[in-house]
Design an enzyme around this catalytic site. Structure first.
Site, PDB file in Angstrom:
ATOM      1  N   LYS A  41      13.590  14.594  22.465  1.00  0.00           N
ATOM      2  CA  LYS A  41      12.527  13.596  22.368  1.00  0.00           C
ATOM      3  C   LYS A  41      11.199  14.323  22.353  1.00  0.00           C
ATOM      4  CE  LYS A  41      11.102   9.382  22.407  1.00  0.00           C
ATOM      5  NZ  LYS A  41      10.461   9.700  21.107  1.00  0.00           N
ATOM      6  N   GLN A 101       7.471  20.124  26.271  1.00  0.00           N
ATOM      7  CA  GLN A 101       8.061  18.786  26.274  1.00  0.00           C
ATOM      8  C   GLN A 101       9.318  18.728  27.152  1.00  0.00           C
ATOM      9  OE1 GLN A 101       6.505  16.539  23.725  1.00  0.00           O
ATOM     10  NE2 GLN A 101       7.327  15.008  25.101  1.00  0.00           N
ATOM     11  N   LYS A 149       8.075  18.320  30.707  1.00  0.00           N
ATOM     12  CA  LYS A 149       7.380  17.032  30.836  1.00  0.00           C
ATOM     13  C   LYS A 149       8.391  15.886  30.912  1.00  0.00           C
ATOM     14  CE  LYS A 149       4.193  16.590  27.836  1.00  0.00           C
ATOM     15  NZ  LYS A 149       3.368  16.372  26.646  1.00  0.00           N
ATOM     16  N   LYS A 191      10.268  18.869  19.409  1.00  0.00           N
ATOM     17  CA  LYS A 191       8.961  18.627  18.788  1.00  0.00           C
ATOM     18  C   LYS A 191       9.078  18.979  17.313  1.00  0.00           C
ATOM     19  CE  LYS A 191       4.713  17.396  19.873  1.00  0.00           C
ATOM     20  NZ  LYS A 191       4.180  16.501  20.885  1.00  0.00           N
ATOM     21  N   GLY A 221       4.925  10.045  17.578  1.00  0.00           N
ATOM     22  CA  GLY A 221       3.701  10.561  16.969  1.00  0.00           C
ATOM     23  C   GLY A 221       3.097  11.716  17.756  1.00  0.00           C
ATOM     24  N   ASP A 222       2.105  12.332  17.184  1.00  0.00           N
ATOM     25  CA  ASP A 222       1.271  13.360  17.830  1.00  0.00           C
ATOM     26  C   ASP A 222       0.034  13.464  16.931  1.00  0.00           C
ATOM     27  OD1 ASP A 222       1.481  15.648  20.059  1.00  0.00           O
ATOM     28  OD2 ASP A 222       0.594  16.590  18.321  1.00  0.00           O
ATOM     29  N   THR A 235      -0.363   7.229  26.627  1.00  0.00           N
ATOM     30  CA  THR A 235      -0.705   8.612  27.002  1.00  0.00           C
ATOM     31  C   THR A 235      -2.084   8.646  27.648  1.00  0.00           C
ATOM     32  OG1 THR A 235       0.609   9.365  25.121  1.00  0.00           O
ATOM     33  CG2 THR A 235      -0.825  10.990  26.165  1.00  0.00           C
ATOM     34  N   ASN A 275      -5.879   9.050  19.342  1.00  0.00           N
ATOM     35  CA  ASN A 275      -5.066   8.121  20.123  1.00  0.00           C
ATOM     36  C   ASN A 275      -5.219   8.335  21.628  1.00  0.00           C
ATOM     37  OD1 ASN A 275      -2.080   8.036  21.510  1.00  0.00           O
ATOM     38  ND2 ASN A 275      -2.567   6.200  20.355  1.00  0.00           N
ATOM     39  N   SER A 320       7.747   5.893  25.537  1.00  0.00           N
ATOM     40  CA  SER A 320       8.675   6.017  24.409  1.00  0.00           C
ATOM     41  C   SER A 320      10.118   5.818  24.882  1.00  0.00           C
ATOM     42  CB  SER A 320       8.564   7.396  23.768  1.00  0.00           C
ATOM     43  OG  SER A 320       7.516   7.427  22.837  1.00  0.00           O
TER      44      SER A 320
HETATM   45  P1  NAP Z   1      -4.929  12.246  17.112  1.00  0.00           P
HETATM   46  O1  NAP Z   1      -4.880  10.774  17.259  1.00  0.00           O
HETATM   47  O2  NAP Z   1      -4.637  12.840  15.793  1.00  0.00           O
HETATM   48  O3  NAP Z   1      -6.367  12.711  17.619  1.00  0.00           O
HETATM   49  C1  NAP Z   1      -6.687  14.063  17.763  1.00  0.00           C
HETATM   50  C2  NAP Z   1      -8.167  14.185  18.095  1.00  0.00           C
HETATM   51  O4  NAP Z   1      -8.448  15.531  18.411  1.00  0.00           O
HETATM   52  C3  NAP Z   1      -9.069  13.809  16.936  1.00  0.00           C
HETATM   53  O5  NAP Z   1     -10.273  13.289  17.438  1.00  0.00           O
HETATM   54  C4  NAP Z   1      -9.304  15.155  16.248  1.00  0.00           C
HETATM   55  O6  NAP Z   1     -10.540  15.206  15.529  1.00  0.00           O
HETATM   56  C5  NAP Z   1      -9.332  16.096  17.429  1.00  0.00           C
HETATM   57  N1  NAP Z   1      -8.805  17.412  17.038  1.00  0.00           N
HETATM   58  C6  NAP Z   1      -7.576  17.693  16.544  1.00  0.00           C
HETATM   59  N2  NAP Z   1      -7.436  18.997  16.271  1.00  0.00           N
HETATM   60  C7  NAP Z   1      -8.609  19.539  16.587  1.00  0.00           C
HETATM   61  C8  NAP Z   1      -9.098  20.864  16.531  1.00  0.00           C
HETATM   62  N3  NAP Z   1      -8.348  21.885  16.091  1.00  0.00           N
HETATM   63  N4  NAP Z   1     -10.370  21.062  16.968  1.00  0.00           N
HETATM   64  C9  NAP Z   1     -11.124  20.034  17.426  1.00  0.00           C
HETATM   65  N5  NAP Z   1     -10.709  18.763  17.505  1.00  0.00           N
HETATM   66  C10 NAP Z   1      -9.478  18.529  17.089  1.00  0.00           C
HETATM   67  O7  NAP Z   1      -3.922  12.970  18.140  1.00  0.00           O
HETATM   68  P2  NAP Z   1      -3.461  12.485  19.592  1.00  0.00           P
HETATM   69  O8  NAP Z   1      -2.156  11.808  19.444  1.00  0.00           O
HETATM   70  O9  NAP Z   1      -4.573  11.799  20.280  1.00  0.00           O
HETATM   71  O10 NAP Z   1      -3.162  13.886  20.296  1.00  0.00           O
HETATM   72  C11 NAP Z   1      -4.169  14.622  20.980  1.00  0.00           C
HETATM   73  C12 NAP Z   1      -3.528  15.605  21.940  1.00  0.00           C
HETATM   74  O11 NAP Z   1      -2.721  14.887  22.887  1.00  0.00           O
HETATM   75  C13 NAP Z   1      -2.591  16.633  21.311  1.00  0.00           C
HETATM   76  O12 NAP Z   1      -2.665  17.840  22.065  1.00  0.00           O
HETATM   77  C14 NAP Z   1      -1.221  16.021  21.505  1.00  0.00           C
HETATM   78  O13 NAP Z   1      -0.192  17.001  21.488  1.00  0.00           O
HETATM   79  C15 NAP Z   1      -1.400  15.425  22.886  1.00  0.00           C
HETATM   80  N6  NAP Z   1      -0.450  14.352  23.230  1.00  0.00           N
HETATM   81  C16 NAP Z   1      -0.351  13.234  22.457  1.00  0.00           C
HETATM   82  C17 NAP Z   1       0.531  12.222  22.832  1.00  0.00           C
HETATM   83  C18 NAP Z   1       0.618  10.929  22.078  1.00  0.00           C
HETATM   84  O14 NAP Z   1       1.305  10.022  22.560  1.00  0.00           O
HETATM   85  N7  NAP Z   1      -0.042  10.755  20.962  1.00  0.00           N
HETATM   86  C19 NAP Z   1       1.337  12.396  23.967  1.00  0.00           C
HETATM   87  C20 NAP Z   1       1.193  13.548  24.748  1.00  0.00           C
HETATM   88  C21 NAP Z   1       0.290  14.511  24.373  1.00  0.00           C
HETATM   89  P3  NAP Z   1     -10.577  14.728  13.984  1.00  0.00           P
HETATM   90  O15 NAP Z   1     -10.515  13.245  14.015  1.00  0.00           O
HETATM   91  O16 NAP Z   1     -11.870  15.272  13.486  1.00  0.00           O
HETATM   92  O17 NAP Z   1      -9.382  15.369  13.346  1.00  0.00           O
END
Ligand code: NAP
Length: 446
Positions: free
Chosen positions: A91, A112, A115, A127, A166-167, A211, A242, A378
């Site tokens: 997962k 993961q 976690k 992943k 998603g991520d 999250t 997100n 999830s």
């Molecule tokens: P997301 O919706 O795609 O948003 C990512 C955000 O971070 C956007 O604002 C993006 O800016 C910015 N970003 C991405 N890469 C970057 C970089 N290299 N430098 C600067 N800013 C950057 O993704 P998300 O789902 O929120 O995930 C964010 C983090 O949380 C990741 O580390 C992910 O692994 C972690 N996470 C997510 C979940 C989940 O349920 N979604 C769960 C656990 C952990 P732009 O809009 O300009 O691209």
């Protein structure tokens, strides 16, 4: 510092996975916590549980060919790392970002595993993703890419085998296209094969928010141990995706004020508090840049050369990407009076950053624990899909709250038990390891 028995294990990981620096970093951070575990439980060394836990069970790398709107052929590389299935089906999310390569997917998969174990739910760790850049791509291009990606991936998935979500770059829209293609290829309405679906076809209530909400619940619990709360506190949040959006929303609900957030172009400061509904509109609906905020709200200031960590706040929530807080930024946050940090993103703080926070007595919640609310919800989505049920928003949020409290308490208690009170990094690594390690011992050499 690594325990002498762990040093050769780490060296072998580096040697076998050359060039995968993020993976090395993630492994080292866990191994640094495991010295006291080996002293107490020699059986893990005897059965080579640590060596086995560092080696993914299966690594899938594949070509993703697709056609863009101009009729040109495009080729990307897709990945799925099925890291550890001792506790349940693999997962973990899918990331679509140009920086994706084997080392990023492996670090995320490794994190993961621990976690998922911390949530107490029956899920293994994995992943995946692709080096595809969704920025500037049309709706149809995104759909064609998702369909091509799933045309290879589907044969490796299944509600009892491997369940992506998603991520970065993969939200509800992409999950919809991926699920649609899975259904078409298999002729099965197997809802539990992907999570983060739209609520209209089997998605869990508050999965989108989980999250970010969970990260803030973790801060609430860390502060509560210190006799404090979020009410009246200021916060800075990196990202505006997100995780960031719903972390900001929950901080506001709990009486705090988020004064800054960011995207990959720069940082937004609003002394009156970030208008989260406006950020949602810009990023989720219009899918435009965060800098547009200043056109619609006079108190907003956007600067391209700025990071949110420069702005004084009581709480910092890194919710964008890996290694965004180095030792330098951590020291600046400490100087500015920051008292709590929780990682909404995965591994956003470098080892120097973590040391700076911990030595200054800042309450520091590592991503493995603090952002576990997404994957936990999830797993609740999988439960609902298996029983063809759909829970209310209130009940779903209550379950998330309970799970986050349990994650917090598990980390807190384990850190005390192993002689590092208040160290949530050690607590999370050890508690996660013990649950997976015990399952691996019980399952034999497989
Ligand atoms: P997301 O919706 O795609 O948003 C990512 C955000 O971070 C956007 O604002 C993006 O800016 C910015 N970003 C991405 N890469 C970057 C970089 N290299 N430098 C600067 N800013 C950057 O993704 P998300 O789902 O929120 O995930 C964010 C983090 O949380 C990741 O580390 C992910 O692994 C972690 N996470 C997510 C979940 C989940 O349920 N979604 C769960 C656990 C952990 P732009 O809009 O300009 O691209």
């Amino acid at each position: 510092m690594l325990h002498e028995r762990l040093e050769p294990i780490y060296d072998a990981v580096v040697d076998r996975n050359q060039g995968e620096t993020e993976f090395h970093q993630a492994v080292r951070e866990v191994l640094e916590s495991l010295g006291p575990v080996l002293a107490k439980h020699p059986e893990y060394a005897e059965h080579k549980i640590i060596e086995r836990i560092c080696e993914p069970e299966r690594q899938i790398v594949f070509r993703v060919p697709w056609e863009d709107d101009n009729g040109y052929v495009q080729i990307n590389r897709g990945f799925r790392i099925e890291f550890n299935g001792a506790l349940g089906p693999y997962k973990g999310g899918l990331r679509f970002h140009p920086s994706v390569y084997q080392g990023i997917v492996k670090f995320l998969g490794f994190e993961q595993v621990f976690k998922n174990a911390l949530t107490g739910l029956p899920i293994g760790g994995g992943k995946g993703g692709a080096d595809f850049d969704p920025k500037g791509r049309s709706e149809r291009e995104i759909m064609r890419f998702c369909q091509s990606f799933m045309t290879e991936m589907y044969r490796h998935l299944g509600e009892h085998t491997d369940v992506p979500a998603g991520d970065i770059g993969v939200g509800g829209r992409e999950i919809g296209y991926l699920f649609g293609q899975y259904k078409r290829l298999t002729n099965r309405y197997e809802s539990g094969v992907l999570t983060g679906k739209n609520e209209a076809f089997g998605g869990a209530q508050i999965r989108t928010e989980a999250t970010g909400y969970g990260t803030v619940f973790f801060v609430q619990d860390m502060l509560s141990v210190r006799g404090e709360s979020l009410a009246g506190k200021t916060a800075v949040v990196s990202g505006s995706g997100n995780v960031a959006i719903y972390a900001m929303q929950k901080v506001h609900e709990l009486g705090g004020t988020v004064v800054a957030c960011s995207d990959s172009e720069g940082a937004l400061y609003d002394e009156k508090g970030i208008d989260v509904e406006l950020v949602k509109e810009l990023k989720e609906v219009e899918r435009t840049r965060l800098s547009e905020y200043t056109e619609r709200r006079a108190s907003g200031r956007f600067r391209q050369d700025r990071q949110v960590w420069e702005i004084p706040a009581d709480v910092a929530l890194p919710c964008a990407t890996q290694n965004e807080i180095t030792g330098k930024e951590a020291e600046q946050l400490v100087r500015n009076g920051c008292v709590a940090v929780a990682e909404g993103a995965n591994m956003p703080t470098t080892p120097e950053g973590v040391r700076a926070f911990q030595s200054a007595g800042v309450a520091f919640g590592p991503g493995k624990a603090a952002n576990a609310g997404g994957v936990a919800t999830s797993a609740l989505e999988m439960q609902q899909n298996a029983s063809r049920d759909s829970w209310s928003r209130e009940f779903s949020e209550q379950r998330l709250r309970e799970i986050m409290s349990n994650v917090h308490d598990r980390c807190y208690r384990t850190a005390e038990e192993y002689g590092t009170p208040g160290d949530y990094v050690a607590g999370a690594n050890i508690a996660g390891f013990l649950r997976v390690g015990d399952a691996m011992l019980a399952l034999g050499l497989v």
